[in-house]
Design an enzyme around this catalytic site. Structure first.
Site, mmCIF file in Angstrom:
data_model
loop_
_atom_site.group_PDB
_atom_site.id
_atom_site.type_symbol
_atom_site.label_atom_id
_atom_site.label_comp_id
_atom_site.label_asym_id
_atom_site.label_seq_id
_atom_site.Cartn_x
_atom_site.Cartn_y
_atom_site.Cartn_z
ATOM 1 N N ILE A 9 0.905 -1.283 0.150
ATOM 2 C CA ILE A 9 0.050 0.009 0.116
ATOM 3 C C ILE A 9 0.803 1.189 0.083
ATOM 4 C CG2 ILE A 9 -1.774 1.362 1.105
ATOM 5 C CD1 ILE A 9 -2.623 -1.446 2.483
ATOM 6 N N GLU A 20 2.034 -3.287 5.848
ATOM 7 C CA GLU A 20 1.214 -2.861 4.700
ATOM 8 C C GLU A 20 1.300 -3.614 3.403
ATOM 9 O OE1 GLU A 20 4.582 0.115 4.386
ATOM 10 O OE2 GLU A 20 3.504 -1.175 5.958
#
Length: 369
Positions: free
Chosen positions: A240, A282
């Site tokens: 991300i 992430e």
């Protein structure tokens, strides 16, 4: 316990009992035929009394039981089978009233009731047995003459005493069934706990995807399979973009919400042969095992596009983007080299503008150029 299975077993056992009753009819016909060859009674008298009449009566009882077994459900079938056994025993004893030991056949309902391990059915069976004895005593002139009241009382006491033994067998059977049920339930609970613990060890609590450790275990096995059978294998590492900024601006709860939603979007594009894990922080990992390189890359691009278009309530309706490194395993690369190639592709995707997919082999060629 599986109650549908119990109902099925009830029907199966009742069917077996009824088949046994048919066997009794056939055996009695066979024995009557043998006795016909040695009896001094004329065949014209023997056949109607000892073959035709009892056969018709037993057939009637058995056909009644067959009909009831098909029409009635559950416990009512059990009572019908007990009653049928009482009728068959009564017919045999009544027809052969001069054969004293056949009186013991009237105990057959009690024996049948043991199959069900229920005291109330034993009581019903004993009632049928004693009723048969008393009706026989009153209706059959030969037995009324041959058996005194003391004898009748003795027979009643004997049948009752034998029924106490049957009651003990039923109680013992119920105890064993109770122990078996407890053992089954405890094993079932242990199995559920084991499955749950195994799931907790292998999955990430936040996203419900496989965790870092499970990914590497599975990854190693897939590498081995590829080396042995040259099966297709592609890896995508999905990260991300600007996730630290999301946490700093909106808070960690918002970051957790984004992680869960991104994980769900990735999972929605995976089929049963794909493997999705939260690799760490992430970053997510996705392994493809049944696709061509082009098909796998197409799925990866669909995931990237879908994520970039999804607004997040936790971010005030703003979307997030992901950078992806993608590669296909080549025979002889090995796990570490292959993973490094894809990780390098991911790094290039992030350092060259983000929200894009970089294919590992293209990355390597650009490095060599």
């Amino acid at each position: 316990m599986d109650y549908e299975s119990l109902d099925y077993n009830r029907y199966r056992w009742n069917r077996m009992l009824l088949t046994g009753f048919w066997a009794i009819l056939i055996i009695s016909l066979f024995l009557e035929g043998l006795y016909l060859t040695i009896t001094e009674m004329p065949a014209g008298s023997f056949i109607p009394k000892f073959i035709v009449k009892p056969t018709i009566l037993q057939l009637t009882a058995l056909l009644f039981a067959e009909t009831a077994l098909k029409v009635l459900k559950g416990k009512y079938q059990d009572y019908i089978l007990i009653l049928t056994s009482a009728l068959l025993a009564y017919i045999l004893v009544y027809i052969h009233d001069s054969v004293n030991f056949l009186l013991l056949a009237l105990f057959m309902p009690v024996i049948v009731s043991i199959f069900y391990f229920q005291p109330r059915k034993l009581v019903f069976a004993l009632g049928n047995t004693l009723l048969s004895v008393y009706v026989m005593y009153l209706a059959n002139e030969f037995m009324h003459r041959e058996i005194s009241l003391v004898g009748l009382t003795t027979i009643t006491v004997m049948f009752s005493a034998f029924s106490l033994v049957a009651w003990g067998i039923i109680m013992r059977g119920r105890e064993l069934m109770s122990n078996l049920k407890s053992y089954y339930e405890s094993n079932q609970q242990l199995l559920v706990k084991t499955i749950w613990m195994d799931k907790m060890v292998k999955t990430d609590a936040l996203t419900d995807l496989y965790n870092h450790m499970t990914f590497h275990e599975y990854f190693e096995k897939l590498i081995e399979q590829h080396e042995q059978h040259n099966l297709p294998l592609q890896l995508a590492l999905i990260d991300i973009d600007n996730f630290k900024q999301i946490n700093d601006t909106y808070g960690h709860r918002a970051g957790d919400s984004v992680l869960r939603e991104v994980a769900e979007m990735i999972r929605s594009k995976a089929n049963s042969n794909d493997f999705v894990a939260r690799y760490g922080g992430e970053e997510f990992a996705m392994l493809f095992t049944d696709k061509s390189k082009a098909d796998a890359l197409s799925v990866v691009e669909q995931i990237r596009q879908k994520i970039s278009e999804k607004p997040h309530d936790a971010l005030g309706g703003k979307p997030v983007t992901v950078s992806i490194g993608f590669g296909e395993y080549t025979l002889g690369d090995g796990k570490e080299r292959f993973f490094t190639q894809v990780d390098t592709a991911l790094y290039k995707a992030k350092s060259s503008g983000k929200n894009k997919t970089v294919v590992a082999i293209e990355s390597l060629e650009s490095q060599l150029a």
